[in-house]
Design a protein around this motif. Structure first.
Motif, PDB file in Angstrom:
ATOM      1  N   LYS A  11       0.809  -1.215   0.000  1.00 21.06           N
ATOM      2  CA  LYS A  11       0.000   0.000   0.000  1.00 21.06           C
ATOM      3  C   LYS A  11       0.845   1.268   0.000  1.00 21.06           C
ATOM      4  O   LYS A  11       0.303   2.363  -0.047  1.00 21.06           O
ATOM      5  CB  LYS A  11      -0.960   0.010   1.196  1.00 21.06           C
ATOM      6  CG  LYS A  11      -1.962  -1.131   1.208  1.00 21.06           C
ATOM      7  CD  LYS A  11      -2.745  -1.262  -0.082  1.00 21.06           C
ATOM      8  CE  LYS A  11      -3.669  -0.099  -0.292  1.00 21.06           C
ATOM      9  NZ  LYS A  11      -4.392  -0.185  -1.567  1.00 21.06           N
ATOM     10  N   ASP A  12       2.166   1.136   0.072  1.00 18.31           N
ATOM     11  CA  ASP A  12       3.051   2.304  -0.035  1.00 18.31           C
ATOM     12  C   ASP A  12       4.395   1.859  -0.618  1.00 18.31           C
ATOM     13  O   ASP A  12       4.681   0.666  -0.712  1.00 18.31           O
ATOM     14  CB  ASP A  12       3.209   3.020   1.317  1.00 18.31           C
ATOM     15  CG  ASP A  12       3.850   2.176   2.395  1.00 18.31           C
ATOM     16  OD1 ASP A  12       4.440   1.119   2.087  1.00 18.31           O
ATOM     17  OD2 ASP A  12       3.771   2.568   3.566  1.00 18.31           O
ATOM     18  N   SER A  13       5.217   2.817  -1.007  1.00 22.25           N
ATOM     19  CA  SER A  13       6.487   2.485  -1.677  1.00 22.25           C
ATOM     20  C   SER A  13       7.476   1.797  -0.740  1.00 22.25           C
ATOM     21  O   SER A  13       8.230   0.921  -1.168  1.00 22.25           O
ATOM     22  CB  SER A  13       7.106   3.731  -2.310  1.00 22.25           C
ATOM     23  OG  SER A  13       7.410   4.691  -1.326  1.00 22.25           O
ATOM     24  N   TYR A  14       7.481   2.178   0.521  1.00 20.64           N
ATOM     25  CA  TYR A  14       8.384   1.536   1.487  1.00 20.64           C
ATOM     26  C   TYR A  14       8.065   0.040   1.600  1.00 20.64           C
ATOM     27  O   TYR A  14       8.962  -0.805   1.528  1.00 20.64           O
ATOM     28  CB  TYR A  14       8.282   2.221   2.850  1.00 20.64           C
ATOM     29  CG  TYR A  14       8.986   1.456   3.940  1.00 20.64           C
ATOM     30  CD1 TYR A  14      10.378   1.431   4.014  1.00 20.64           C
ATOM     31  CD2 TYR A  14       8.266   0.741   4.885  1.00 20.64           C
ATOM     32  CE1 TYR A  14      11.027   0.707   4.997  1.00 20.64           C
ATOM     33  CE2 TYR A  14       8.903   0.021   5.880  1.00 20.64           C
ATOM     34  CZ  TYR A  14      10.277   0.004   5.929  1.00 20.64           C
ATOM     35  OH  TYR A  14      10.925  -0.712   6.900  1.00 20.64           O
ATOM     36  N   THR A  15       6.789  -0.280   1.772  1.00 21.93           N
ATOM     37  CA  THR A  15       6.382  -1.682   1.881  1.00 21.93           C
ATOM     38  C   THR A  15       6.714  -2.432   0.591  1.00 21.93           C
ATOM     39  O   THR A  15       7.177  -3.571   0.628  1.00 21.93           O
ATOM     40  CB  THR A  15       4.869  -1.788   2.182  1.00 21.93           C
ATOM     41  OG1 THR A  15       4.604  -1.087   3.405  1.00 21.93           O
ATOM     42  CG2 THR A  15       4.430  -3.231   2.321  1.00 21.93           C
ATOM     43  N   ASN A  16       6.511  -1.772  -0.534  1.00 19.66           N
ATOM     44  CA  ASN A  16       6.838  -2.386  -1.817  1.00 19.66           C
ATOM     45  C   ASN A  16       8.322  -2.744  -1.892  1.00 19.66           C
ATOM     46  O   ASN A  16       8.689  -3.832  -2.339  1.00 19.66           O
ATOM     47  CB  ASN A  16       6.441  -1.463  -2.958  1.00 19.66           C
ATOM     48  CG  ASN A  16       6.500  -2.136  -4.291  1.00 19.66           C
ATOM     49  OD1 ASN A  16       5.932  -3.207  -4.478  1.00 19.66           O
ATOM     50  ND2 ASN A  16       7.197  -1.524  -5.233  1.00 19.66           N
ATOM     51  N   LYS A  17       9.186  -1.835  -1.429  1.00 21.47           N
ATOM     52  CA  LYS A  17      10.631  -2.100  -1.444  1.00 21.47           C
ATOM     53  C   LYS A  17      10.993  -3.267  -0.532  1.00 21.47           C
ATOM     54  O   LYS A  17      11.828  -4.104  -0.886  1.00 21.47           O
ATOM     55  CB  LYS A  17      11.404  -0.848  -1.025  1.00 21.47           C
ATOM     56  CG  LYS A  17      11.412   0.231  -2.079  1.00 21.47           C
ATOM     57  CD  LYS A  17      12.134   1.469  -1.600  1.00 21.47           C
ATOM     58  CE  LYS A  17      12.028   2.563  -2.629  1.00 21.47           C
ATOM     59  NZ  LYS A  17      12.625   3.817  -2.190  1.00 21.47           N
ATOM     60  N   VAL A  18      10.376  -3.330   0.640  1.00 25.84           N
ATOM     61  CA  VAL A  18      10.639  -4.430   1.570  1.00 25.84           C
ATOM     62  C   VAL A  18      10.228  -5.759   0.936  1.00 25.84           C
ATOM     63  O   VAL A  18      10.977  -6.739   0.975  1.00 25.84           O
ATOM     64  CB  VAL A  18       9.904  -4.216   2.916  1.00 25.84           C
ATOM     65  CG1 VAL A  18       9.972  -5.452   3.792  1.00 25.84           C
ATOM     66  CG2 VAL A  18      10.472  -3.006   3.645  1.00 25.84           C
ATOM     67  N   ILE A  19       9.045  -5.792   0.334  1.00 30.09           N
ATOM     68  CA  ILE A  19       8.557  -7.021  -0.289  1.00 30.09           C
ATOM     69  C   ILE A  19       9.453  -7.434  -1.451  1.00 30.09           C
ATOM     70  O   ILE A  19       9.839  -8.601  -1.569  1.00 30.09           O
ATOM     71  CB  ILE A  19       7.094  -6.854  -0.755  1.00 30.09           C
ATOM     72  CG1 ILE A  19       6.175  -6.729   0.461  1.00 30.09           C
ATOM     73  CG2 ILE A  19       6.657  -8.027  -1.626  1.00 30.09           C
ATOM     74  CD1 ILE A  19       4.745  -6.337   0.127  1.00 30.09           C
ATOM     75  N   GLN A  20       9.820  -6.473  -2.300  1.00 27.31           N
ATOM     76  CA  GLN A  20      10.692  -6.785  -3.435  1.00 27.31           C
ATOM     77  C   GLN A  20      12.045  -7.322  -2.971  1.00 27.31           C
ATOM     78  O   GLN A  20      12.580  -8.247  -3.563  1.00 27.31           O
ATOM     79  CB  GLN A  20      10.896  -5.557  -4.309  1.00 27.31           C
ATOM     80  CG  GLN A  20       9.771  -5.323  -5.266  1.00 27.31           C
ATOM     81  CD  GLN A  20      10.127  -4.260  -6.288  1.00 27.31           C
ATOM     82  OE1 GLN A  20      10.961  -3.381  -6.045  1.00 27.31           O
ATOM     83  NE2 GLN A  20       9.485  -4.330  -7.435  1.00 27.31           N
ATOM     84  N   ARG A  21      12.582  -6.738  -1.918  1.00 29.98           N
ATOM     85  CA  ARG A  21      13.867  -7.203  -1.393  1.00 29.98           C
ATOM     86  C   ARG A  21      13.749  -8.643  -0.900  1.00 29.98           C
ATOM     87  O   ARG A  21      14.605  -9.477  -1.154  1.00 29.98           O
ATOM     88  CB  ARG A  21      14.357  -6.278  -0.278  1.00 29.98           C
ATOM     89  CG  ARG A  21      15.760  -6.624   0.208  1.00 29.98           C
ATOM     90  CD  ARG A  21      16.291  -5.667   1.249  1.00 29.98           C
ATOM     91  NE  ARG A  21      15.420  -5.617   2.422  1.00 29.98           N
ATOM     92  CZ  ARG A  21      14.871  -4.513   2.922  1.00 29.98           C
ATOM     93  NH1 ARG A  21      15.099  -3.342   2.368  1.00 29.98           N
ATOM     94  NH2 ARG A  21      14.108  -4.563   3.987  1.00 29.98           N
ATOM     95  N   GLU A  22      12.665  -8.933  -0.181  1.00 31.84           N
ATOM     96  CA  GLU A  22      12.464 -10.282   0.348  1.00 31.84           C
ATOM     97  C   GLU A  22      12.190 -11.306  -0.753  1.00 31.84           C
ATOM     98  O   GLU A  22      12.600 -12.449  -0.645  1.00 31.84           O
ATOM     99  CB  GLU A  22      11.316 -10.296   1.359  1.00 31.84           C
ATOM    100  CG  GLU A  22      11.655  -9.646   2.676  1.00 31.84           C
ATOM    101  CD  GLU A  22      12.770 -10.363   3.423  1.00 31.84           C
ATOM    102  OE1 GLU A  22      12.715 -11.607   3.548  1.00 31.84           O
ATOM    103  OE2 GLU A  22      13.695  -9.677   3.872  1.00 31.84           O
ATOM    104  N   LEU A  23      11.485 -10.880  -1.789  1.00 33.07           N
ATOM    105  CA  LEU A  23      11.138 -11.793  -2.878  1.00 33.07           C
ATOM    106  C   LEU A  23      12.174 -11.777  -4.004  1.00 33.07           C
ATOM    107  O   LEU A  23      11.984 -12.411  -5.031  1.00 33.07           O
ATOM    108  CB  LEU A  23       9.757 -11.435  -3.447  1.00 33.07           C
ATOM    109  CG  LEU A  23       8.585 -11.606  -2.501  1.00 33.07           C
ATOM    110  CD1 LEU A  23       7.298 -11.136  -3.167  1.00 33.07           C
ATOM    111  CD2 LEU A  23       8.444 -13.049  -2.049  1.00 33.07           C
ATOM    112  N   GLU A  24      13.238 -11.028  -3.814  1.00 32.46           N
ATOM    113  CA  GLU A  24      14.339 -10.926  -4.768  1.00 32.46           C
ATOM    114  C   GLU A  24      13.874 -10.544  -6.170  1.00 32.46           C
ATOM    115  O   GLU A  24      14.107 -11.256  -7.140  1.00 32.46           O
ATOM    116  CB  GLU A  24      15.129 -12.228  -4.791  1.00 32.46           C
ATOM    117  CG  GLU A  24      15.773 -12.523  -3.451  1.00 32.46           C
ATOM    118  CD  GLU A  24      16.542 -13.819  -3.418  1.00 32.46           C
ATOM    119  OE1 GLU A  24      16.497 -14.587  -4.400  1.00 32.46           O
ATOM    120  OE2 GLU A  24      17.203 -14.065  -2.401  1.00 32.46           O
ATOM    121  N   GLY A  25      13.177  -9.400  -6.254  1.00 31.04           N
ATOM    122  CA  GLY A  25      12.805  -8.846  -7.550  1.00 31.04           C
ATOM    123  C   GLY A  25      11.619  -9.509  -8.228  1.00 31.04           C
ATOM    124  O   GLY A  25      11.518  -9.486  -9.449  1.00 31.04           O
ATOM    125  N   ALA A  26      10.722 -10.096  -7.476  1.00 31.24           N
ATOM    126  CA  ALA A  26       9.537 -10.737  -8.059  1.00 31.24           C
ATOM    127  C   ALA A  26       8.708  -9.723  -8.835  1.00 31.24           C
ATOM    128  O   ALA A  26       8.724  -8.534  -8.528  1.00 31.24           O
ATOM    129  CB  ALA A  26       8.691 -11.365  -6.960  1.00 31.24           C
TER     130      ALA A  26
END
Length: 103
Positions: A21-36
């Motif tokens: 729901k925000d860019s910070y959360t998006n970055k955290v998720i992308q980092r954890e999912l390794e660029g999904a």
């Protein structure tokens, strides 16, 4: 014939998705999912959304970190591959657990 259809439906697993729901959360998720990559979904109200397909363990991990990391996200699930995505309500799960403890 109907038994085969029933067995195929039983084998299909629930698919889980998380929408940042925000860019910070998006970055955290992308980092954890390794660029999904994001997936386009239709929700139960006919709207469209972008979300990451994840497994249930990832959702549990995200939920556990929600307050500490100030994450903002929504979780959706699909019962079958062609069904619409429905928002998952964690409050329902919490109430159910509390009711069991009281008994």
């Amino acid at each position: 014939m109907f038994n085969n259809i029933k067995m195929n439906l039983m084998r299909q697993k629930i698919r889980w998705y998380v929408e940042a729901k925000d860019s910070y959360t998006n970055k955290v998720i992308q980092r954890e999912l390794e660029g999904a990559e994001l997936v386009h979904l239709k929700n139960e109200f006919g709207g469209k959304l972008l979300a990451y397909e994840v497994d249930h363990a990832f959702i549990t991990k995200l939920k556990d970190s929600k307050n500490d990391l100030h994450l903002k996200f929504r979780v959706y699930k699909k019962q079958t591959l062609n069904s619409v995505a429905r928002e998952f309500d964690f409050n329902f799960l919490t109430k159910k657990t509390k009711n069991k403890k009281m008994v």
